[in-house]
Enzyme design. Structure first.
Site, PDB file in Angstrom:
ATOM      1  N   GLY A  18     -18.732  37.367 -44.353  1.00  0.00           N
ATOM      2  CA  GLY A  18     -18.326  37.801 -45.690  1.00  0.00           C
ATOM      3  C   GLY A  18     -16.934  38.403 -45.663  1.00  0.00           C
ATOM      4  CB  CYS A  50     -15.446  40.546 -56.834  1.00  0.00           C
ATOM      5  SG  CYS A  50     -15.565  41.394 -55.253  1.00  0.00           S
ATOM      6  CB  THR A 113     -25.103  42.395 -41.295  1.00  0.00           C
ATOM      7  OG1 THR A 113     -25.122  43.789 -40.950  1.00  0.00           O
ATOM      8  CG2 THR A 113     -25.163  41.593 -40.009  1.00  0.00           C
ATOM      9  N   GLY A 289     -17.689  47.182 -43.208  1.00  0.00           N
ATOM     10  CA  GLY A 289     -18.194  46.718 -44.500  1.00  0.00           C
ATOM     11  C   GLY A 289     -19.374  47.530 -44.988  1.00  0.00           C
TER      12      GLY A 289
END
Ligand SMILES: Cc1cc2nc3c(=O)[nH]c(=O)nc-3n(C[C@H](O)[C@H](O)[C@H](O)COP(=O)(O)OP(=O)(O)OC[C@H]3O[C@@H](n4cnc5c(N)ncnc54)[C@H](O)[C@@H]3O)c2cc1C
Length: 458
Positions: A18, A50, A113, A289
């Protein structure tokens, strides 16, 4: 090839393709000669999550437009990207991961993740009905769009930023839309109730039905969803979107013996290296993240920052550390902006609720202004709320037709530099009629707060 051979390239494995995973992969490849292998459970690679609400709203033509890079790009960049491949386990002792039933060795590992949608216990049974969605991946968005094309009513559970963006999108499509929120005000983690009322009025003006202070008891249907039950009453819905937040996806890390913090996120040091059970930090395991626990700059408390912008900054720090340029990642104030219908809604720092929960006394200043000179065509309202603690700016919330992101970014710098109310009053701002007013409404918000501070002192 042996690790001591001069031609040996270090092996970097990245779990998660991602925002963090692919940014680390591309930038590490560009600046080093690591062998880079990325595993991603997702069948799509490199796209903008987004952007999903804006495809649903019809602002963006189709989901293909959200794809940023194709698989060939990664191949040509020398990155071995395995989409649709879930890593089952990590063995920190052996320095290996298991994916697709095979074992892969690494010198360095990045765990990125992300999160998984959190579905309240009472809704889990109904969540498996057809036409009930959570929205996390591109595939989720594509499936939702397909179903929306034949639907006439939608119930959205969860009035956070994504729920609110989707509610505006569905209303704009002409669907009968109901937005249900557990808290008494929308966006309750992001803005104060008085500011949230502006968003609520706007959504209502678009035709969205809003129920706040309610938790649906069940999602009902026979094969496919037909209604949502709230306080014993069934509200018909062809589609239900559950948007009740996300939990950090930490199963792999926890099973491998990496420590989780009180928020449920992975614990790391300032270099974003994983904290092990014995309290040490593994110099070869980086985490970034949404799966990582961070520190709030103002309260000092552990928090999760569920933002692509935070994720991207973390990717930069991991990249630098991997290529031997030591960098650290500090506490965050999480500047955030959403576009809900015609409104831009932004915030940075803490809200009044967070202040109160942490025993921080605040003084607020409120101002209403316009986004351009009143006589200029297209001028829209701008609402600003500033929060100060001991005269220092600790939070800002802005809602308006435009100009929100830029002000939030400026106030993000002001908060990180611990700007005082007096310093904000001294701020030199620019002006031309199409994009602003001679005195920026920020100044009036700061003045309002200063007036209250002076009164408190007397
Ligand atoms: C609809 C929507 C709208 C959003 N809008 C905004 C916005 O306007 N602004 C903003 O700042 N943020 C927004 N966000 C949040 C932003 O997308 C995330 O914060 C960001 O993507 C987080 O990056 P990440 O790398 O941590 O996680 P992700 O980008 O989610 O990547 C995690 C990856 O890990 C993979 N993975 C998980 N477990 C495994 C495993 N065991 N093996 C292999 N792969 C695995 C997943 O498949 C996924 O590909 C939005 C999110 C959504 C869903």
């Amino acid at each position: 090839m042996n690790k001591r051979d001069p031609g040996y390239s270090k092996k970097l494995i990245i779990v998660g393709g991602g925002a963090v995973g692919l940014a680390v992969a591309t930038s590490v490849r560009r600046h080093s000669n690591y062998d880079v292998l990325v595993f991603s459970s997702d069948s799509h690679a490199s796209y903008s999550q987004c952007g999903i609400p804006f495809v649903i709203a019809g602002d963006i033509r189709d989901f293909n437009s959200l794809l940023l890079r194709d698989k060939e790009f990664f191949g040509e960049a020398g990155i071995d990207l395995r989409t649709g491949t879930t890593v089952q386990s990590i063995d920190l002792g052996k320095r290996t991961v298991i994916a697709d039933g095979k074992e892969y060795g690494f010198d360095k590992l990045v765990i990125a993740t992300g999160s998984i949608p959190s579905v309240p216990e009472e809704l889990r049974q109904g969540a498996s009905l057809e036409n009930v969605f959570t929205v996390r991946t591109l595939s989720d968005g594509i499936r939702l769009e397909r179903s929306l094309q034949t639907a006439s009513s939608v119930a959205i559970i969860g009035g956070g930023p994504i729920g609110a963006e989707l509610a505006a999108a569905c209303s704009r499509r002409g669907l009968k839309t109901l937005l249900v929120n557990r808290s008494d005000s929308l966006l309750s983690h992001n803005i104060d109730p008085d500011m949230a009322d502006i968003v609520r009025e706007h959504l209502e003006s678009m035709g969205t039905g809003i129920l706040t202070g309610y938790t649906p008891e069940a999602i009902k249907g026979d094969g496919s969803v037909s209604s949502v039950t709230i306080e014993g009453k069934d509200f018909p819905a062809d589609i239900v979107i559950i948007s009740t937040g996300v939990d950090p996806e930490t199963r792999l890390a926890a099973d491998a013996g990496i420590q989780l913090g009180p928020t449920g996120g992975i614990m790391v040091n300032e270099n974003l290296q994983a904290k092990l059970a014995d309290g040490s930090f593994d110099p070869d395991i980086y985490c970034g993240g949404e799966c990582v626990e961070l520190q709030d700059r103002i309260t000092g408390r552990p928090i999760l920052s569920q933002l692509a912008s935070t994720a991207r900054r973390m990717a930069g720090v991991i990249r630098d550390n991997l290529i031997s340029q030591e960098k650290s990642f500090g506490p965050v104030i999480s500047p955030w902006v959403a576009v809900i219908g015609e409104l831009e809604v932004g915030t940075v720092g803490i809200t009044s609720k967070v202040a109160s929960l942490n025993g921080i006394e605040i003084v607020s200043g409120l101002a209403t202004g316009t986004t351009s000179a009143g006589y200029y065509p297209g001028s829209t309202q701008l609402y600003i709320k500033l929060l100060f603690s001991d005269r220092v700016l600790v939070g800002a919330q802005i809602i308006g037709g435009k100009g929100v992101k830029e002000r939030i970014d400026a106030l993000s710098l002001a908060i990180s530099k611990r700007a005082t109310v007096e310093e904000l009053l001294d701020l030199e701002t620019c002006y031309t009629p199409p994009v602003g007013t001679l005195v920026d409404p920020l100044t009036y918000a700061a003045k309002g707060a200063l007036r209250k501070m002076t009164k408190v002192r007397k």
